[in-house]
Design a protein around this motif. Structure first.
Motif, PDB file in Angstrom:
ATOM      1  N   PHE A 114      33.247   7.070 -10.169  1.00  7.46           N
ATOM      2  CA  PHE A 114      34.231   6.814 -11.224  1.00  7.46           C
ATOM      3  C   PHE A 114      35.242   5.766 -10.758  1.00  7.46           C
ATOM      4  CE2 PHE A 114      37.882   7.346 -13.922  1.00  7.46           C
ATOM      5  CZ  PHE A 114      37.357   7.680 -15.150  1.00  7.46           C
ATOM      6  N   GLY A 115      35.671   5.874  -9.522  1.00  3.89           N
ATOM      7  CA  GLY A 115      36.702   4.973  -9.004  1.00  3.89           C
ATOM      8  C   GLY A 115      36.209   3.587  -8.642  1.00  3.89           C
ATOM      9  N   GLU A 116      34.984   3.479  -8.177  1.00  5.64           N
ATOM     10  CA  GLU A 116      34.497   2.209  -7.636  1.00  5.64           C
ATOM     11  C   GLU A 116      33.693   1.362  -8.611  1.00  5.64           C
ATOM     12  OE1 GLU A 116      35.441   0.948  -4.682  1.00  5.64           O
ATOM     13  OE2 GLU A 116      36.714   2.718  -4.580  1.00  5.64           O
ATOM     14  N   ILE A 117      32.956   1.985  -9.504  1.00  8.25           N
ATOM     15  CA  ILE A 117      32.150   1.215 -10.446  1.00  8.25           C
ATOM     16  C   ILE A 117      33.064   0.739 -11.569  1.00  8.25           C
ATOM     17  CG2 ILE A 117      30.237   1.284 -12.088  1.00  8.25           C
ATOM     18  CD1 ILE A 117      28.874   3.295 -10.218  1.00  8.25           C
ATOM     19  N   GLN A 118      33.072  -0.550 -11.791  1.00 11.21           N
ATOM     20  CA  GLN A 118      34.007  -1.136 -12.751  1.00 11.21           C
ATOM     21  C   GLN A 118      33.543  -1.057 -14.204  1.00 11.21           C
ATOM     22  OE1 GLN A 118      37.102  -1.990 -11.738  1.00 11.21           O
ATOM     23  NE2 GLN A 118      36.295  -1.106  -9.851  1.00 11.21           N
ATOM     24  N   MET A 119      32.298  -0.696 -14.425  1.00 12.46           N
ATOM     25  CA  MET A 119      31.771  -0.629 -15.789  1.00 12.46           C
ATOM     26  C   MET A 119      32.355   0.597 -16.499  1.00 12.46           C
ATOM     27  SD  MET A 119      27.816  -1.620 -14.673  1.00 12.46           S
ATOM     28  CE  MET A 119      27.193  -0.139 -15.354  1.00 12.46           C
ATOM     29  N   GLU A 120      33.100   0.352 -17.591  1.00  9.73           N
ATOM     30  CA  GLU A 120      33.736   1.462 -18.296  1.00  9.73           C
ATOM     31  C   GLU A 120      32.709   2.421 -18.885  1.00  9.73           C
ATOM     32  OE1 GLU A 120      37.090   2.299 -21.716  1.00  9.73           O
ATOM     33  OE2 GLU A 120      37.282   0.510 -20.469  1.00  9.73           O
ATOM     34  N   VAL A 121      31.534   1.920 -19.243  1.00  9.47           N
ATOM     35  CA  VAL A 121      30.487   2.789 -19.789  1.00  9.47           C
ATOM     36  C   VAL A 121      30.082   3.862 -18.772  1.00  9.47           C
ATOM     37  CG1 VAL A 121      28.541   1.303 -19.145  1.00  9.47           C
ATOM     38  CG2 VAL A 121      28.340   2.834 -21.098  1.00  9.47           C
ATOM     39  N   VAL A 122      30.103   3.536 -17.488  1.00  7.42           N
ATOM     40  CA  VAL A 122      29.777   4.512 -16.445  1.00  7.42           C
ATOM     41  C   VAL A 122      30.875   5.573 -16.377  1.00  7.42           C
ATOM     42  CG1 VAL A 122      29.442   4.849 -13.962  1.00  7.42           C
ATOM     43  CG2 VAL A 122      28.375   2.901 -15.120  1.00  7.42           C
ATOM     44  N   LYS A 123      32.130   5.142 -16.420  1.00  9.68           N
ATOM     45  CA  LYS A 123      33.254   6.082 -16.403  1.00  9.68           C
ATOM     46  C   LYS A 123      33.173   7.026 -17.605  1.00  9.68           C
ATOM     47  CE  LYS A 123      36.202   2.635 -14.159  1.00  9.68           C
ATOM     48  NZ  LYS A 123      36.188   3.076 -12.804  1.00  9.68           N
ATOM     49  N   GLU A 124      32.817   6.462 -18.755  1.00 11.09           N
ATOM     50  CA  GLU A 124      32.689   7.272 -19.962  1.00 11.09           C
ATOM     51  C   GLU A 124      31.540   8.271 -19.829  1.00 11.09           C
ATOM     52  OE1 GLU A 124      32.405   6.670 -24.805  1.00 11.09           O
ATOM     53  OE2 GLU A 124      32.486   4.910 -23.511  1.00 11.09           O
ATOM     54  N   GLN A 125      30.431   7.849 -19.241  1.00  7.25           N
ATOM     55  CA  GLN A 125      29.299   8.767 -19.063  1.00  7.25           C
ATOM     56  C   GLN A 125      29.627   9.871 -18.072  1.00  7.25           C
ATOM     57  OE1 GLN A 125      25.721   6.222 -18.467  1.00  7.25           O
ATOM     58  NE2 GLN A 125      24.834   7.563 -20.005  1.00  7.25           N
ATOM     59  N   ILE A 126      30.325   9.555 -17.010  1.00 15.02           N
ATOM     60  CA  ILE A 126      30.742  10.585 -16.053  1.00 15.02           C
ATOM     61  C   ILE A 126      31.612  11.609 -16.771  1.00 15.02           C
ATOM     62  CG2 ILE A 126      32.212  11.023 -14.033  1.00 15.02           C
ATOM     63  CD1 ILE A 126      31.155   8.303 -12.912  1.00 15.02           C
ATOM     64  N   THR A 127      32.562  11.115 -17.548  1.00 14.36           N
ATOM     65  CA  THR A 127      33.450  12.002 -18.302  1.00 14.36           C
ATOM     66  C   THR A 127      32.655  12.845 -19.289  1.00 14.36           C
ATOM     67  OG1 THR A 127      35.220  10.375 -18.074  1.00 14.36           O
ATOM     68  CG2 THR A 127      35.498  12.056 -19.772  1.00 14.36           C
ATOM     69  N   ARG A 128      31.697  12.237 -19.959  1.00 15.54           N
ATOM     70  CA  ARG A 128      30.867  12.968 -20.932  1.00 15.54           C
ATOM     71  C   ARG A 128      30.126  14.123 -20.268  1.00 15.54           C
ATOM     72  NH1 ARG A 128      25.294  10.901 -23.819  1.00 15.54           N
ATOM     73  NH2 ARG A 128      24.741  12.950 -24.628  1.00 15.54           N
ATOM     74  N   VAL A 129      29.508  13.846 -19.115  1.00 15.84           N
ATOM     75  CA  VAL A 129      28.739  14.875 -18.422  1.00 15.84           C
ATOM     76  C   VAL A 129      29.652  16.032 -18.006  1.00 15.84           C
ATOM     77  CG1 VAL A 129      27.388  15.341 -16.342  1.00 15.84           C
ATOM     78  CG2 VAL A 129      26.922  13.300 -17.687  1.00 15.84           C
ATOM     79  N   LEU A 130      30.839  15.712 -17.502  1.00 18.28           N
ATOM     80  CA  LEU A 130      31.785  16.772 -17.125  1.00 18.28           C
ATOM     81  C   LEU A 130      32.243  17.557 -18.354  1.00 18.28           C
ATOM     82  CD1 LEU A 130      33.916  14.838 -14.494  1.00 18.28           C
ATOM     83  CD2 LEU A 130      32.348  16.735 -14.030  1.00 18.28           C
ATOM     84  N   LEU A 131      32.607  16.845 -19.419  1.00 20.05           N
ATOM     85  CA  LEU A 131      33.101  17.510 -20.631  1.00 20.05           C
ATOM     86  C   LEU A 131      32.048  18.405 -21.274  1.00 20.05           C
ATOM     87  CD1 LEU A 131      35.348  15.030 -22.614  1.00 20.05           C
ATOM     88  CD2 LEU A 131      35.954  17.238 -21.658  1.00 20.05           C
TER      89      LEU A 131
END
Length: 193
Positions: A114-131
């Protein structure tokens, strides 16, 4: 089981060889080869193999303390399509369980991604999986809660600054409700509204 991948994964973990392993060899090995199997499973990805691979890479990292496994996770997430990335992230979140070194490692992997990959789509997918895991009835695994709390509270991740957290009023309320249910009442004052 790693279905014949163990040897080549071990070679890559120890020597970063073959050089094309992460970009060409591994993604092809994770795809199902038979059209009938793709039709039957409803995905082109070999989900049991992805789950086994994520676990194997993580266990290797825990026991040997190498940086290569973290690079492998990062490359897998960056190189795969949205469906493959979702499956890898789910395999990582599957390892967020009770307090131990295994859970700690996979929590660190997710937070690192989440912190290192700059692609917002990855951050959103990480959040989706957790949620997806947090919106179901309790109890939630300890590692899942700790990882989500760290993500929303640690300023390093700037979680609330991303557009996907405020895309629609319903989504924003969902994030706030899940966040409130995960943190203690004294921590609520620091929650961004």
């Amino acid at each position: 089981s790693l279905m014949g991948l163990q040897g080549v994964v071990n070679t890559y973990l120890s020597m970063r060889q073959p050089a094309n392993f992460m970009k060409e060899v591994l993604p092809q090995k994770l795809l199902l080869s038979e059209p009938e199997e793709v039709q039957l499973r409803g995905t082109k990805w070999n989900v049991p193999l992805i789950n086994a691979l994520v676990l194997y890479i993580g266990m290797n990292a825990i026991h040997k303390g190498q940086a290569i496994p973290m690079e492998m996770f990062q490359q897998l997430v960056c190189e795969m399509d949205a469906e493959g990335r979702y499956l890898v992230l789910n395999a990582i979140v599957n390892q967020l369980r009770y307090p131990n070194s295994h859970t700690h490692y996979f929590s660190c992997v997710l937070l690192y991604l989440f912190g290192e990959i700059q692609m917002e789509v990855v951050k959103e997918q990480i959040t989706r999986v957790l949620l997806e895991r947090l919106i179901v009835n309790r109890p939630h695994p300890w590692g899942l809660l700790i990882t989500f709390i760290e993500l929303i509270k640690n300023p390093r991740y700037s979680f609330w600054s991303f557009s996907f957290t405020r895309r629609a009023p319903e989504i924003e309320r969902l994030f706030q409700n899940v966040a409130r249910s995960c943190i203690t009442s004294e921590d609520e004052k620091t929650l961004v509204s």
